[in-house]
Design an enzyme around this catalytic site. Structure first.
Site, short mmCIF file in Angstrom:
data_model
loop_
_atom_site.label_atom_id
_atom_site.label_comp_id
_atom_site.label_asym_id
_atom_site.label_seq_id
_atom_site.Cartn_x
_atom_site.Cartn_y
_atom_site.Cartn_z
N HIS A 1 44.05 9.25 36.25
CA HIS A 1 44.39 8.52 35.04
C HIS A 1 43.30 7.52 34.66
O HIS A 1 42.56 7.03 35.51
CB HIS A 1 45.73 7.83 35.19
N GLU B 1 43.44 4.43 33.74
CA GLU B 1 43.56 3.12 34.38
C GLU B 1 42.97 3.15 35.78
O GLU B 1 42.25 2.24 36.19
CB GLU B 1 45.03 2.69 34.45
N CYS C 1 51.59 4.68 33.34
CA CYS C 1 52.68 5.29 34.11
C CYS C 1 53.04 4.35 35.28
O CYS C 1 52.35 3.35 35.52
CB CYS C 1 52.27 6.66 34.64
N CYS D 1 50.18 3.92 37.90
CA CYS D 1 49.10 3.06 37.41
C CYS D 1 49.56 1.61 37.34
O CYS D 1 48.80 0.69 37.66
CB CYS D 1 48.59 3.54 36.06
#
Length: 135
Positions: free
Chosen positions: A82, A84, A112, A115
Site C-alpha cells: 500500500h 502508506e 486500511c 496501514c
C-alpha cells in the site's frame, strides 16, 4: 492563488497515485515533517512481480460486486504494497523512526486497518485524506 500546505501536500499524494499499478484503486501517500517531504509512495507490487493491472493480483481481478472496497485483505488477498506503507518505508530508510514521530501523512484514500496500525505504530501525528484531517 497559492495553495495552503495541506492542499499542496494533498495534491502531491494525488500526483503520486498516478504511478499506482493497482487495478482497483490508485492511492498515493506523502509523509511530511516540518513542511518537508520525507517519504512518498503509491500502491503496487514489489519489484519483479507481475503488476495488478497486468493480472498479477487475485483481488484485482474481482469486481466490486464480489469484493467490496473495504473487504478483508485476509479473505480476499491483495499482492500490492500500500501507498502508506511504501511512503513510511521510504521515510524510515532515509531518516529513521524518530523522523516519523509527529509527522503528517497525506493520502488520497482513507487508509486500511493495517496501514492505520502502521501509522499508529510509528506515532505519525496526523492523517490527512484529500485535505480532511482524519486523526
Amino acid at each position: 492563488m497559492r495553495p495552503g500546505w495541506d492542499d499542496f501536500f494533498s495534491d502531491l499524494a494525488i500526483f503520486w497515485s498516478a504511478r499506482s499499478t493497482c487495478s482497483r484503486r490508485q492511492v498515493g501517500a506523502v509523509v511530511v515533517k516540518d513542511k518537508q517531504v520525507i517519504g512518498q509512495g503509491y500502491n503496487g507490487v514489489t519489484s519483479g512481480k507481475r503488476h495488478c493491472i497486468d493480472g498479477g493480483c487475485p483481488r484485482g481481478q474481482m469486481d466490486y460486486s464480489v469484493v467490496p472496497p473495504d473487504a478483508d485483505y485476509n479473505q480476499f488477498p491483495c499482492h500490492a504494497i500500500h501507498a502508506e506503507d511504501n511512503a513510511i518505508e521510504v521515510a524510515l530508510e532515509a531518516f529513521g523512526k524518530v523522523a516519523l514521530e509527529g509527522a503528517t501523512i497525506y493520502v488520497n484514500h482513507k487508509p486500511c486497518q493495517q496501514c492505520t496500525n502502521k501509522i499508529e505504530k510509528y506515532r505519525i501525528g496526523r492523517v490527512v485524506v484529500r485535505g480532511q484531517e482524519e486523526a
